[in-house]
Motif scaffolding. Structure first.
Motif, PDB file in Angstrom:
ATOM      1  N   TYR A 240       0.838  -1.199   0.000  1.00  0.00           N
ATOM      2  CA  TYR A 240       0.000   0.000   0.000  1.00  0.00           C
ATOM      3  C   TYR A 240       0.880   1.258   0.000  1.00  0.00           C
ATOM      4  O   TYR A 240       0.638   2.215  -0.749  1.00  0.00           O
TER       5      TYR A 240
ATOM      6  N   ASN B 288       1.328   4.194  -2.922  1.00  0.00           N
ATOM      7  CA  ASN B 288       1.172   5.630  -2.682  1.00  0.00           C
ATOM      8  C   ASN B 288       2.396   6.416  -3.130  1.00  0.00           C
ATOM      9  O   ASN B 288       2.277   7.451  -3.782  1.00  0.00           O
ATOM     10  N   TYR B 289       3.566   5.918  -2.732  1.00  0.00           N
ATOM     11  CA  TYR B 289       4.811   6.619  -3.099  1.00  0.00           C
ATOM     12  C   TYR B 289       4.961   6.712  -4.616  1.00  0.00           C
ATOM     13  O   TYR B 289       5.337   7.748  -5.157  1.00  0.00           O
TER      14      TYR B 289
ATOM     15  N   ALA C 122       2.697   9.262  -5.976  1.00  0.00           N
ATOM     16  CA  ALA C 122       3.169  10.598  -5.604  1.00  0.00           C
ATOM     17  C   ALA C 122       4.324  11.008  -6.514  1.00  0.00           C
ATOM     18  O   ALA C 122       4.348  12.137  -7.037  1.00  0.00           O
TER      19      ALA C 122
ATOM     20  N   PHE D 268       4.513  14.222  -9.087  1.00  0.00           N
ATOM     21  CA  PHE D 268       5.544  15.269  -9.048  1.00  0.00           C
ATOM     22  C   PHE D 268       6.249  15.393 -10.395  1.00  0.00           C
ATOM     23  O   PHE D 268       6.463  16.485 -10.904  1.00  0.00           O
TER      24      PHE D 268
ATOM     25  N   ALA E 289       2.637   3.913   5.893  1.00  0.00           N
ATOM     26  CA  ALA E 289       1.294   4.194   5.388  1.00  0.00           C
ATOM     27  C   ALA E 289       1.017   5.690   5.453  1.00  0.00           C
ATOM     28  O   ALA E 289       0.632   6.305   4.462  1.00  0.00           O
TER      29      ALA E 289
ATOM     30  N   LYS F  31       3.129   8.234   5.890  1.00  0.00           N
ATOM     31  CA  LYS F  31       4.069   9.055   5.133  1.00  0.00           C
ATOM     32  C   LYS F  31       3.749   9.006   3.632  1.00  0.00           C
ATOM     33  O   LYS F  31       3.813  10.013   2.932  1.00  0.00           O
ATOM     34  N   SER F  32       3.387   7.811   3.164  1.00  0.00           N
ATOM     35  CA  SER F  32       3.120   7.679   1.733  1.00  0.00           C
ATOM     36  C   SER F  32       1.825   8.390   1.341  1.00  0.00           C
ATOM     37  O   SER F  32       1.732   8.955   0.259  1.00  0.00           O
ATOM     38  N   VAL F  33       0.836   8.368   2.247  1.00  0.00           N
ATOM     39  CA  VAL F  33      -0.398   9.099   1.949  1.00  0.00           C
ATOM     40  C   VAL F  33      -0.100  10.597   1.888  1.00  0.00           C
ATOM     41  O   VAL F  33      -0.566  11.311   0.992  1.00  0.00           O
TER      42      VAL F  33
ATOM     43  N   ALA G 298       2.714  11.968   1.081  1.00  0.00           N
ATOM     44  CA  ALA G 298       3.448  12.217  -0.166  1.00  0.00           C
ATOM     45  C   ALA G 298       2.461  12.341  -1.325  1.00  0.00           C
ATOM     46  O   ALA G 298       2.561  13.249  -2.145  1.00  0.00           O
ATOM     47  N   LEU G 299       1.508  11.428  -1.350  1.00  0.00           N
ATOM     48  CA  LEU G 299       0.520  11.425  -2.433  1.00  0.00           C
ATOM     49  C   LEU G 299      -0.316  12.710  -2.393  1.00  0.00           C
ATOM     50  O   LEU G 299      -0.564  13.344  -3.419  1.00  0.00           O
TER      51      LEU G 299
ATOM     52  N   ARG H 210       0.521  15.575  -1.081  1.00  0.00           N
ATOM     53  CA  ARG H 210       1.343  16.728  -1.484  1.00  0.00           C
ATOM     54  C   ARG H 210       1.551  16.758  -2.999  1.00  0.00           C
ATOM     55  O   ARG H 210       1.588  17.813  -3.608  1.00  0.00           O
ATOM     56  N   SER H 211       1.677  15.540  -3.587  1.00  0.00           N
ATOM     57  CA  SER H 211       1.864  15.480  -5.045  1.00  0.00           C
ATOM     58  C   SER H 211       0.618  15.986  -5.777  1.00  0.00           C
ATOM     59  O   SER H 211       0.663  16.319  -6.953  1.00  0.00           O
ATOM     60  N   MET H 212      -0.489  16.032  -5.065  1.00  0.00           N
ATOM     61  CA  MET H 212      -1.719  16.563  -5.645  1.00  0.00           C
ATOM     62  C   MET H 212      -1.806  18.073  -5.430  1.00  0.00           C
ATOM     63  O   MET H 212      -2.810  18.711  -5.783  1.00  0.00           O
TER      64      MET H 212
ATOM     65  N   GLU I 210      -6.174   6.174  -6.906  1.00  0.00           N
ATOM     66  CA  GLU I 210      -5.738   7.535  -6.621  1.00  0.00           C
ATOM     67  C   GLU I 210      -6.904   8.524  -6.803  1.00  0.00           C
ATOM     68  O   GLU I 210      -7.101   9.432  -6.004  1.00  0.00           O
TER      69      GLU I 210
END
Lengths: 501, 207
Positions: free
Chosen positions: A288, A292-293, A296, A300, B16, B18-20, B22-23, B25-27, B109
């Motif tokens: 999971y 997500n990474y 992301a 970017f 979990a 941190k990756s959320v 990151a996602l 922020r990428s949005m 996503e």
């Protein structure tokens, strides 16, 4: 002789009677003589009994010796009867002896009365002895015919020369039919050469107990337990086989064995299932995060919009797709391993306890453990998966049995209780086994924690998971008198139903 | 207090959350991670704009408990619930407690993006409503108690005559007060006054 010989003397002449008594006493035979003269007196004396021997004159004024003999043979066939007469022809003597008299003595050779009486008494004693022996044999035959087991006396040639009633009843043959047979005719596993080997082994070991098969007259084959015994009598070897029909026992054993296999299978499956579910959960989390990474990173890179970053953008997308693919596989694996359609229904906890006790009954008997159920009278209902609850109880019961391997046999007891407390049902399984490890009892319920050599350490972890999924709890406390008690709770049915959908 | 909304991510699994973040922020949205419901409650300042994204099963306070705690304290931060194993019971509870949605991990996503957009829009709308309410309440505070009473009676639909009779004052007095109410509240019709009273939550205050 210690006590005097009791003599009934049919004699009209008191002097003759006295002379006989004196002669016997003179020879060291103490006498207690009763003299009678008439038929009436004689009959009455016989009827009263208590005489060791009868002496009788042949001819009397008021009676006669032949009638007295007949009467005696009729009423007291075991009492010796000796004629003591003044004149007795050869014909009369022969007639007397064939009529059943023991002996005859002529009055002019009265000294011969001594050996005659002695011999008569000895023979009477022998006859009584023989009779007792015959009665004994009859009793033994009767006893042998009335035991449940079949009994066979067998010679070295494998011939049956004695069978009891049980053998006839079990095999369906008459005694006469069986007595003409050899071992191989009823025991298909014992052809001649096998019998010869068996005989030799039996001869050296004296006694053998083993299981085998017998075939009945109508062709059925019975499982039997045979206790075979060898002895020598009169210089010949004999085998005495006692045979018990164990059809019922075999059937019960097979059934229980099947149940145990089923139980082991279920336990193994659910343990595997739990492990797979656990691993799936552990894998799902990092997959999971990777997903997500990757997304992301893709976002970017796409925002930068540079052409040279285009492949990175694409690969990030690929990473994300691959992680999702792996996550889907893991998810399917998990739902496959764990029955997602947990089949819950209204169950009576006391029924489930009794069923679980039934499942471990065989194991308990083999371990010489007494199972005791103290179930509450209310028969409370829970909303639960019957098989899962059974699994919990069987697991706790098996742990209890295993914990008591080193317990003294008289203390090997497992007590299962159910009770209603508040809005919940509480059940407990108490043993007198090795007890709990010192310190934190809670860690017992963690996966892969075990105190048993060869244990997987999943039983209690799974049990706890199952109860908690049902809205209950599971915990352990040490018993003051040694051993451990495991307590579980489950919500009563009304509480849980408002919670579901 | 930042005016830019933040997505508050609560998950006891480090990778979990941190990756959320990151996602998120990428949005192009601010993201902030918390390892537990307790940590979030300690750090969150009331009225901070944004939305909450929380896992259900966590050490300590569960996601549903966190949601209930916020509702009990009248914090109207929109909540998105996430779980790997959505049991019917959990879904029902989360939605009944007013969650924007419940996402099953791993989600698409677009699902997350859609949920976050809706959550932030709801937060903004609530915030705008709150702004309006404060403004209306400020205007209402300039009314005298007598004028306030007259306003309430107008809103309940009474004609001037009835109001005069009820308050035992002259019709002229009622008319004067009515004019004052309309002026102070900045409306020129009964309909406008009624809408304002509702927007400002003044009808609730009366009860």
């Amino acid at each position: 002789m210690d006590s005097p010989v009791r003599i009934l003397h049919l004699e009209d002449d008191p002097a003759d009677a006295e002379l006989v008594r004196a002669t016997l006493e003179g020879a060291g035979i103490a006498c207690q003589t009763t003299r009678v003269e008439t038929g009436g007196e004689f009959r009455q004396a016989l009827a009263e009994g208590g005489y060791d021997t009868i002496l009788a004159d042949y001819r009397l004024p008021a009676y006669d010796g032949v009638s007295a003999l007949q009467l005696t043979r009729e009423l007291r066939p075991d009492v010796p009867f000796i004629f003591v007469s003044g004149a007795m022809g050869e014909d009369a003597a022969i007639e007397a002896l064939t009529g059943g008299a023991t002996d005859y003595v002529l009055k002019h050779k009265l000294s011969l009365v001594v050996p005659a009486v002695k011999r008569a008494l000895r023979e009477a004693e022998n006859a009584r002895e023989r009779k007792r022996a015959e009665a004994n044999i009859a009793l033994r035959n009767f006893a042998l015919d009335n035991v449940q087991e079949s009994a066979f006396l067998i010679g070295e040639d494998a011939r049956l020369y004695y069978v009891n009633e049980g053998a006839c009843r079990t095999l369906g043959y008459t005694r006469e039919e069986l007595l003409g047979m050899r071992v191989a005719d009823i025991a298909p596993d014992f052809p001649a050469e096998r019998w010869a080997r068996h005989w030799n082994e039996l001869k050296s070991r004296r006694s053998l107990t083993f299981e085998g098969r017998h075939r009945t007259k109508d062709g059925r084959v019975l499982p039997v337990e045979i206790s075979d015994n060898y002895f020598e009598y009169d210089g010949r070897g004999h085998a005495m086989a006692l045979v018990r029909d164990i059809t019922e026992r075999k059937r019960a054993e097979e059934k229980l064995q099947q149940m145990e296999l089923q139980l082991a299978h279920v336990a193994r499956l659910s343990t595997m299932g739990e492990m797979v579910a656990g691993i799936a959960h552990e894998l799902n989390q990092p997959l999971y995060a990777i997903l997500n990474y990757a997304k992301a990173a893709r976002n970017f890179l796409a925002a930068k919009g540079a052409d040279e970053l285009e492949p990175l953008c694409e690969w990030s997308e690929e990473i994300a797709d691959t992680a999702r693919w792996a996550a889907d596989v893991v998810k399917r694996l998990r739902s496959f391993a764990r029955r997602t359609d947990s089949e819950r229904s209204r169950c009576r906890i006391n029924h489930i306890v009794r069923e679980s006790l039934g499942l471990v009954d065989f194991a308990a008997r083999r371990a010489h453990v007494v199972l005791e159920a103290q179930l509450c009278p209310e028969s409370p209902v829970v909303w639960a998966d019957r098989v899962e609850l059974q699994q919990v109880l069987v697991n706790l019961l098996q742990n209890a049995l295993e914990a008591m391997q080193d317990t003294m046999p008289e203390k090997r007891r497992v007590t299962v209780q159910t009770a209603v407390a508040g809005g919940a049902i509480e059940f407990s399984v108490a043993d007198h086994g090795v007890g709990l490890p010192a310190g934190d009892h809670q860690s017992l319920f963690d996966p892969f924690v075990t105190t048993k050599p060869g244990g997987l350490g999943m039983g209690l972890a799974i049990s706890k998971t199952i109860l908690e999924a049902h809205g209950g709890r599971l915990w352990a406390v040490p018993n003051p008198a040694g051993g451990a008690t495991f307590h579980g709770t489950l919500p009563l049915v009304d509480e849980i139903q408002t919670d579901a959908d | 207090m930042p005016t830019e909304p933040t997505v508050f991510v609560v998950d006891d699994q480090e990778q979990a959350r941190k990756s959320v973040c990151a996602l998120v922020r990428s949005m192009g949205v601010r993201g902030e991670a918390f390892s537990s419901g307790e940590e979030f409650l300690r750090r969150y300042v009331r009225d901070e704009p944004g939305c909450l994204v929380t896992d259900v099963r966590m050490l300590g306070m569960s996601g549903l408990e966190l949601q209930q705690k916020l509702a009990a304290e009248m914090v109207r931060l929109p909540v998105i619930v996430m779980t790997a194993y959505p049991a019917t019971r959990v879904v029902v509870r989360a939605m009944a407690a007013g969650a924007i949605t419940l996402l099953e991990k791993p989600y698409e996503e677009e699902e997350l993006w859609d949920a976050i957009r809706r959550a932030l829009a709801k937060d903004a709308a609530q915030r705008a409503g709150l702004e309006r309410q404060r403004e209306v309440q400020l205007r209402a505070s300039q009314l005298t108690p007598e004028e306030r009473r007259v306003m309430n009676m107008i809103v309940s639909g009474m004609p001037n005559k009835t109001i005069a009779k009820r308050l035992d004052v002259s019709l002229r007095t009622v008319e004067n007060r009515r004019r004052e109410v309309f002026a102070k509240m900045g409306v020129d019709s009964v309909a406008g006054l009624v809408r304002l009273v509702i927007e400002g939550g003044l009808d609730e205050a009366r009860i």
